[in-house]
Design an enzyme around this catalytic site. Sequence first.
Site, short mmCIF file in Angstrom:
data_model
loop_
_atom_site.label_atom_id
_atom_site.label_comp_id
_atom_site.label_asym_id
_atom_site.label_seq_id
_atom_site.Cartn_x
_atom_site.Cartn_y
_atom_site.Cartn_z
N SER A 31 27.84 -24.41 -15.69
CA SER A 31 28.50 -25.71 -15.19
C SER A 31 29.10 -25.66 -14.01
O SER A 31 29.40 -26.49 -13.17
CB SER A 31 29.40 -26.34 -16.39
OG SER A 31 28.69 -26.73 -17.51
N SER A 41 34.34 -26.93 -20.46
CA SER A 41 33.10 -25.83 -19.86
C SER A 41 33.77 -24.47 -19.73
O SER A 41 34.71 -24.21 -19.62
CB SER A 41 32.77 -26.23 -18.47
OG SER A 41 32.20 -27.60 -18.31
N ASP A 44 30.67 -19.07 -16.97
CA ASP A 44 29.60 -18.39 -17.25
C ASP A 44 29.35 -17.44 -15.81
O ASP A 44 29.16 -17.67 -14.83
CB ASP A 44 28.38 -19.23 -17.19
CG ASP A 44 28.43 -20.30 -18.54
OD1 ASP A 44 28.60 -19.82 -19.71
OD2 ASP A 44 28.29 -21.47 -18.29
N GLU A 79 31.84 -16.83 -20.83
CA GLU A 79 30.80 -16.23 -21.31
C GLU A 79 30.01 -15.15 -20.36
O GLU A 79 29.80 -15.40 -19.17
CB GLU A 79 29.59 -17.29 -21.58
CG GLU A 79 28.29 -16.72 -22.17
CD GLU A 79 27.18 -17.83 -22.67
OE1 GLU A 79 25.98 -17.38 -22.65
OE2 GLU A 79 27.79 -18.85 -22.88
N ASP A 122 16.66 -16.28 -23.94
CA ASP A 122 17.44 -17.24 -23.22
C ASP A 122 17.79 -16.72 -21.61
O ASP A 122 18.39 -17.37 -20.71
CB ASP A 122 18.65 -17.52 -24.03
CG ASP A 122 19.66 -18.47 -23.10
OD1 ASP A 122 19.19 -19.59 -23.12
OD2 ASP A 122 20.81 -18.06 -22.99
N ASP A 168 23.72 -24.30 -35.38
CA ASP A 168 25.14 -24.38 -35.18
C ASP A 168 25.58 -25.87 -35.01
O ASP A 168 26.71 -26.29 -34.85
CB ASP A 168 25.31 -24.01 -33.70
CG ASP A 168 25.27 -22.52 -33.58
OD1 ASP A 168 25.50 -21.66 -34.71
OD2 ASP A 168 24.89 -21.69 -32.30
N LYS A 195 24.02 -30.79 -18.70
CA LYS A 195 24.03 -31.60 -19.86
C LYS A 195 24.09 -32.86 -19.86
O LYS A 195 23.33 -33.91 -20.38
CB LYS A 195 25.13 -31.05 -20.66
CG LYS A 195 24.72 -29.62 -21.45
CD LYS A 195 26.06 -29.08 -22.15
CE LYS A 195 25.54 -27.61 -22.73
NZ LYS A 195 26.64 -27.02 -23.48
N TYR A 221 31.47 -34.47 -23.57
CA TYR A 221 31.36 -33.37 -22.64
C TYR A 221 32.25 -33.84 -21.29
O TYR A 221 32.78 -32.85 -20.66
CB TYR A 221 29.94 -33.33 -22.29
CG TYR A 221 29.56 -32.24 -21.28
CD1 TYR A 221 29.71 -31.13 -21.52
CD2 TYR A 221 29.13 -33.02 -20.36
CE1 TYR A 221 29.37 -30.16 -20.44
CE2 TYR A 221 28.54 -32.04 -19.10
CZ TYR A 221 28.73 -30.60 -19.33
OH TYR A 221 28.30 -29.89 -18.10
#
Length: 256
Positions: A31, A41, A44, A79, A122, A168, A195, A221
């Site tokens: 993001s 968010s 990443d 992440e 992924d 999930d 998203k 979001y």
Amino acid sequence: MSGDAAQLQRIVRLVTDTIGPTVLGIYLHGSAVHGGLKPASDLDLLVVTGRRLDDAERRALVHGLLPISGPDAGGRHVELTVVAQSEVRPWRYPPTLDFLYGDWLREEFQAGRLPQPTPTPDLALVVTLTLAGDRTLAGPPPADLLDPVPPADVLRATRAGVPDLLVDLPGDTRNVVLSLARVWTTLATGEIRSKDAAADWALTRLPPEHRPVLAYARELYLTRTYREETWTDDLRARVDPCVEAMLAEIDKLPAG
């Protein structure tokens, strides 16, 4: 310096101090690069290395990330993905991910588990988004280290993530609903959208009775942290039918 920039600086310093010269490049994706950071968010990051990490390095990264990741640490969830360059250049599918830190694994890390190499479809999406975002935190531009992912592998990876998403759904409803909209959008258009942009695309194609769930997930979001998230009983009852409707559309589309 903003809070996000300071947190990124701490992460980059941790990675470089821990792994040293084996770090070839550190890149921002997600993001922060595609659509802009929203209230919940993650930050990443993809780290490309010249070799796989050893367990001492894995342990040091986990122990260093635990106190600087997440709202309790005064920042965003982190992440962090690490891949050895030899696993993705030349490209092959599925690629092997070397190390992954995410706060959804926090309890396992605190219990002593260390992230280990594992084939991870992924990673095709991570590499694609990293190349498209071209946001370097350390090292050369990502195109100097990473090969483009064939579009067919992007689609294969997109579909491969669906079963884990469904597991999930009860505990991460907003993200699962939005991620399924993104899966549908990607398979239909070949484009990986943010998203909220994926939700915009899907909302025009969902039957009217299923739109309130996706519209509300999009609103969460854009405007709410996870701690601020609530669902009415009526909307909660509509989640499964909405998900089933999107899955039905996904099943109509080719995987690659």
